[in-house]
Design a protein around this motif. Structure first.
Motif, PDB file in Angstrom:
ATOM      1  N   THR A   1      50.674  60.179  16.034  1.00  0.00           N
ATOM      2  CA  THR A   1      49.472  59.505  15.543  1.00  0.00           C
ATOM      3  C   THR A   1      49.752  58.082  15.071  1.00  0.00           C
ATOM      4  O   THR A   1      48.818  57.313  14.834  1.00  0.00           O
ATOM      5  CB  THR A   1      48.828  60.302  14.395  1.00  0.00           C
ATOM      6  OG1 THR A   1      49.790  60.484  13.349  1.00  0.00           O
ATOM      7  CG2 THR A   1      48.363  61.661  14.900  1.00  0.00           C
ATOM      8  N   VAL A   2      51.034  57.734  14.901  1.00  0.00           N
ATOM      9  CA  VAL A   2      51.412  56.346  14.652  1.00  0.00           C
ATOM     10  C   VAL A   2      52.535  55.980  15.610  1.00  0.00           C
ATOM     11  O   VAL A   2      53.256  56.849  16.120  1.00  0.00           O
ATOM     12  CB  VAL A   2      51.864  56.106  13.191  1.00  0.00           C
ATOM     13  CG1 VAL A   2      50.740  56.436  12.211  1.00  0.00           C
ATOM     14  CG2 VAL A   2      53.134  56.866  12.864  1.00  0.00           C
ATOM     15  N   ASP A   3      52.654  54.670  15.860  1.00  0.00           N
ATOM     16  CA  ASP A   3      53.672  54.183  16.799  1.00  0.00           C
ATOM     17  C   ASP A   3      54.975  53.809  16.105  1.00  0.00           C
ATOM     18  O   ASP A   3      56.034  53.802  16.746  1.00  0.00           O
ATOM     19  CB  ASP A   3      53.136  52.949  17.537  1.00  0.00           C
ATOM     20  CG  ASP A   3      51.866  53.250  18.304  1.00  0.00           C
ATOM     21  OD1 ASP A   3      51.944  54.018  19.278  1.00  0.00           O
ATOM     22  OD2 ASP A   3      50.788  52.739  17.913  1.00  0.00           O
ATOM     23  N   ALA A   4      54.893  53.479  14.821  1.00  0.00           N
ATOM     24  CA  ALA A   4      56.082  53.029  14.104  1.00  0.00           C
ATOM     25  C   ALA A   4      55.889  53.244  12.610  1.00  0.00           C
ATOM     26  O   ALA A   4      54.762  53.342  12.115  1.00  0.00           O
ATOM     27  CB  ALA A   4      56.363  51.553  14.390  1.00  0.00           C
ATOM     28  N   VAL A   5      57.012  53.321  11.907  1.00  0.00           N
ATOM     29  CA  VAL A   5      57.022  53.398  10.448  1.00  0.00           C
ATOM     30  C   VAL A   5      57.767  52.187   9.927  1.00  0.00           C
ATOM     31  O   VAL A   5      58.870  51.875  10.381  1.00  0.00           O
ATOM     32  CB  VAL A   5      57.730  54.685   9.958  1.00  0.00           C
ATOM     33  CG1 VAL A   5      57.842  54.686   8.435  1.00  0.00           C
ATOM     34  CG2 VAL A   5      56.992  55.927  10.452  1.00  0.00           C
ATOM     35  N   GLU A   6      57.166  51.493   8.963  1.00  0.00           N
ATOM     36  CA  GLU A   6      57.851  50.389   8.298  1.00  0.00           C
ATOM     37  C   GLU A   6      58.301  50.862   6.928  1.00  0.00           C
ATOM     38  O   GLU A   6      57.493  51.311   6.117  1.00  0.00           O
ATOM     39  CB  GLU A   6      56.933  49.175   8.135  1.00  0.00           C
ATOM     40  CG  GLU A   6      57.608  48.040   7.362  1.00  0.00           C
ATOM     41  CD  GLU A   6      56.701  46.837   7.151  1.00  0.00           C
ATOM     42  OE1 GLU A   6      56.846  46.176   6.099  1.00  0.00           O
ATOM     43  OE2 GLU A   6      55.856  46.559   8.024  1.00  0.00           O
ATOM     44  N   LEU A   7      59.624  50.784   6.671  1.00  0.00           N
ATOM     45  CA  LEU A   7      60.150  51.292   5.409  1.00  0.00           C
ATOM     46  C   LEU A   7      61.509  50.673   5.128  1.00  0.00           C
ATOM     47  O   LEU A   7      62.239  50.304   6.052  1.00  0.00           O
ATOM     48  CB  LEU A   7      60.283  52.818   5.483  1.00  0.00           C
ATOM     49  CG  LEU A   7      60.368  53.587   4.160  1.00  0.00           C
ATOM     50  CD1 LEU A   7      59.086  53.438   3.348  1.00  0.00           C
ATOM     51  CD2 LEU A   7      60.628  55.064   4.429  1.00  0.00           C
ATOM     52  N   GLU A   8      61.830  50.564   3.840  1.00  0.00           N
ATOM     53  CA  GLU A   8      63.162  50.099   3.442  1.00  0.00           C
ATOM     54  C   GLU A   8      64.189  51.066   4.006  1.00  0.00           C
ATOM     55  O   GLU A   8      64.036  52.284   3.920  1.00  0.00           O
ATOM     56  CB  GLU A   8      63.238  50.028   1.917  1.00  0.00           C
ATOM     57  CG  GLU A   8      64.446  49.281   1.396  1.00  0.00           C
ATOM     58  CD  GLU A   8      65.636  50.191   1.191  1.00  0.00           C
ATOM     59  OE1 GLU A   8      66.745  49.798   1.598  1.00  0.00           O
ATOM     60  OE2 GLU A   8      65.448  51.292   0.653  1.00  0.00           O
ATOM     61  N   GLN A   9      65.255  50.523   4.598  1.00  0.00           N
ATOM     62  CA  GLN A   9      66.139  51.358   5.406  1.00  0.00           C
ATOM     63  C   GLN A   9      66.935  52.371   4.612  1.00  0.00           C
ATOM     64  O   GLN A   9      67.262  53.439   5.128  1.00  0.00           O
ATOM     65  CB  GLN A   9      67.055  50.474   6.246  1.00  0.00           C
ATOM     66  CG  GLN A   9      66.300  49.768   7.365  1.00  0.00           C
ATOM     67  CD  GLN A   9      67.208  49.047   8.331  1.00  0.00           C
ATOM     68  OE1 GLN A   9      68.416  49.033   8.165  1.00  0.00           O
ATOM     69  NE2 GLN A   9      66.613  48.426   9.324  1.00  0.00           N
ATOM     70  N   ALA A  10      67.262  52.087   3.360  1.00  0.00           N
ATOM     71  CA  ALA A  10      67.982  53.077   2.552  1.00  0.00           C
ATOM     72  C   ALA A  10      67.142  54.327   2.395  1.00  0.00           C
ATOM     73  O   ALA A  10      67.606  55.450   2.599  1.00  0.00           O
ATOM     74  CB  ALA A  10      68.324  52.490   1.186  1.00  0.00           C
ATOM     75  N   GLN A  11      65.895  54.140   2.042  1.00  0.00           N
ATOM     76  CA  GLN A  11      64.994  55.272   1.853  1.00  0.00           C
ATOM     77  C   GLN A  11      64.701  55.965   3.182  1.00  0.00           C
ATOM     78  O   GLN A  11      64.716  57.195   3.273  1.00  0.00           O
ATOM     79  CB  GLN A  11      63.697  54.786   1.208  1.00  0.00           C
ATOM     80  CG  GLN A  11      62.729  55.882   0.827  1.00  0.00           C
ATOM     81  CD  GLN A  11      61.511  55.336   0.120  1.00  0.00           C
ATOM     82  OE1 GLN A  11      61.193  54.157   0.209  1.00  0.00           O
ATOM     83  NE2 GLN A  11      60.813  56.205  -0.587  1.00  0.00           N
ATOM     84  N   ALA A  12      64.455  55.187   4.212  1.00  0.00           N
ATOM     85  CA  ALA A  12      64.130  55.765   5.512  1.00  0.00           C
ATOM     86  C   ALA A  12      65.287  56.576   6.070  1.00  0.00           C
ATOM     87  O   ALA A  12      65.095  57.688   6.589  1.00  0.00           O
ATOM     88  CB  ALA A  12      63.749  54.651   6.489  1.00  0.00           C
ATOM     89  N   ALA A  13      66.500  56.040   5.978  1.00  0.00           N
ATOM     90  CA  ALA A  13      67.655  56.741   6.516  1.00  0.00           C
ATOM     91  C   ALA A  13      67.887  58.065   5.804  1.00  0.00           C
ATOM     92  O   ALA A  13      68.254  59.065   6.423  1.00  0.00           O
ATOM     93  CB  ALA A  13      68.895  55.857   6.414  1.00  0.00           C
ATOM     94  N   ASP A  14      67.665  58.078   4.496  1.00  0.00           N
ATOM     95  CA  ASP A  14      67.811  59.321   3.741  1.00  0.00           C
ATOM     96  C   ASP A  14      66.791  60.355   4.205  1.00  0.00           C
ATOM     97  O   ASP A  14      67.115  61.536   4.418  1.00  0.00           O
ATOM     98  CB  ASP A  14      67.630  59.024   2.250  1.00  0.00           C
ATOM     99  CG  ASP A  14      67.811  60.261   1.378  1.00  0.00           C
ATOM    100  OD1 ASP A  14      68.624  61.128   1.739  1.00  0.00           O
ATOM    101  OD2 ASP A  14      67.134  60.347   0.337  1.00  0.00           O
ATOM    102  N   ILE A  15      65.545  59.934   4.379  1.00  0.00           N
ATOM    103  CA  ILE A  15      64.490  60.853   4.821  1.00  0.00           C
ATOM    104  C   ILE A  15      64.790  61.395   6.218  1.00  0.00           C
ATOM    105  O   ILE A  15      64.669  62.595   6.483  1.00  0.00           O
ATOM    106  CB  ILE A  15      63.124  60.143   4.793  1.00  0.00           C
ATOM    107  CG1 ILE A  15      62.719  59.842   3.351  1.00  0.00           C
ATOM    108  CG2 ILE A  15      62.054  60.994   5.474  1.00  0.00           C
ATOM    109  CD1 ILE A  15      61.506  58.936   3.242  1.00  0.00           C
ATOM    110  N   VAL A  16      65.185  60.498   7.114  1.00  0.00           N
ATOM    111  CA  VAL A  16      65.482  60.906   8.488  1.00  0.00           C
ATOM    112  C   VAL A  16      66.591  61.954   8.522  1.00  0.00           C
ATOM    113  O   VAL A  16      66.501  62.966   9.229  1.00  0.00           O
ATOM    114  CB  VAL A  16      65.868  59.675   9.331  1.00  0.00           C
ATOM    115  CG1 VAL A  16      66.495  60.093  10.658  1.00  0.00           C
ATOM    116  CG2 VAL A  16      64.645  58.798   9.583  1.00  0.00           C
ATOM    117  N   THR A  17      67.632  61.738   7.718  1.00  0.00           N
ATOM    118  CA  THR A  17      68.732  62.693   7.695  1.00  0.00           C
ATOM    119  C   THR A  17      68.304  64.010   7.061  1.00  0.00           C
ATOM    120  O   THR A  17      68.636  65.092   7.555  1.00  0.00           O
ATOM    121  CB  THR A  17      69.929  62.100   6.935  1.00  0.00           C
ATOM    122  OG1 THR A  17      70.364  60.914   7.597  1.00  0.00           O
ATOM    123  CG2 THR A  17      71.092  63.087   6.895  1.00  0.00           C
TER     124      THR A  17
END
Length: 349
Positions: free
Chosen positions: A268-284
């Motif tokens: 439903t979205v094409d991309a997420v914009e987020l600070e990479q420290a927080q994003a990388a933690d969530i992704v993992t």
């Protein structure tokens, strides 16, 4: 418990062939086609490049995408140390003084709910709090520096510093006061405040599903007309900084960052914009390492620093003390060790 990721980073592995000898606890010479994210994936098997960037700030500088062929990088060991590290001589303490020659007492304020950078529940008050404290400890006695947590962040610059109740506040984003146009808020900061040297740089990136052309485009304009997720209460800065009109992007703002990645997976979205420290933690944590890419070319680097009001009569001495201390801990290895230890503790909570 948060997962193995020590510090944040980009997760997109470029299509270029990875060079050999990318191993933790060694040094590595950058080859054609390399990116920090590709080097990190090969050396550590993780999505993080931030520990490599942190270990090589003096070489790479403030832009993690600005590596060049032939650049020699230190790849930290798995425990966060550097293979080439040696015990540095203690830094000479030099008391900071004001114009009258008196020793300056520095009283700074910060606040909670900005993990891993500042929060009283973290060891030492968070990574940036420790960096500031350690920097000032190299130039004056510990008794001369106080750090207080006041959670009403707005009061820091609106009331407490203008009235002289405190000497400085951190960590705030360093504005580009030379920019042709500034928001009213940033202009007010430039008009009323002076800023220390960078304490820590953070990267905000654009995350997509693997295989999406937006993950490899070099043009921010390609995000025009797309659905981009920015969590509620967060600022959309990457595309705006690249000159993309906000009205040309359909920004979606769910309540949590995790919801943004749910939307990305759902299409439903094409991309997420987020600070990479927080994003990388969530992704993992969500187990999405093999499904998510970050665009190495479309990102924004923000500097976290200390603000001092222009009316502070001791402003020169305060900024000199902070800047000298930061230079000290960068040169003697304390800056890197503080960052590594702080992030490791955060991700193992």
């Amino acid at each position: 418990m948060k997962t193995k990721l020590m510090v944040a980073g980009a997760i997109f592995l470029t299509g270029a062939a990875a060079a050999s000898a990318q191993e933790a606890c060694t040094s590595y010479t950058v080859q054609a086609g390399d990116s920090l994210s590709a080097i990190s994936r090969t050396a550590y098997g993780t999505i993080s490049f931030q520990q490599i960037w942190d270990a090589n700030r003096a070489v790479i500088g403030s832009n993690p995408n600005a590596i060049s062929v032939g650049m020699r990088l230190e790849l930290p060991c798995l425990d966060g140390t550097l293979a080439s590290a040696t015990d540095a001589a203690p830094t000479q303490r030099t008391p900071s003084t004001n114009t009258s020659g008196d020793k300056v007492n520095i009283h700074l304020i910060t606040g909670n709910d900005y993990k891993p950078f500042t929060d009283e529940s973290m060891d030492g008050g968070g990574v940036v709090t420790q960096l500031v404290r350690n920097a000032l400890a190299t130039v004056q006695d510990d008794a001369d520096t106080q750090i207080t947590f006041i959670n009403d962040w707005g009061s820091h610059m609106e009331v407490l510093l203008p009235t002289g109740a405190f000497d400085g506040t951190f960590p705030w984003v360093l504005p580009n006061c030379e920019a042709a146009t500034l928001t009213a808020d940033m202009q007010a900061r430039c008009d009323n405040y002076r800023f220390a040297d960078p304490v820590y740089e953070i990267v905000t990136g654009m995350f997509t599903l693997n295989g999406n052309p937006l993950g490899t485009t070099t043009s921010a304009a390609d995000f025009s007309g797309k659905n981009v997720c920015v969590p509620e209460g967060y600022s959309a800065i990457v595309l705006a900084a690249a000159g993309v009109d906000a009205d040309s992007v359909n920004y979606v703002s769910p309540a949590t960052p995790e919801a943004c990645f749910d939307a990305l997976l759902a299409g439903t979205v094409d991309a997420v914009e987020l600070e990479q420290a927080q994003a990388a933690d969530i992704v993992t944590r969500l187990g999405l390492d093999d499904q998510i890419a970050v665009n190495d070319q479309v990102s924004s680097v923000s500097v976290l620093t200390v603000y001092v009001h222009k009316n502070n009569p001791d402003g020169d001495a305060i900024l000199e003390a902070i800047n000298t201390g930061l230079e000290n801990i960068r040169s003697n290895g304390v800056w890197f060790r503080t960052v590594q230890d702080g992030f490791r503790a955060y991700y193992n909570e």
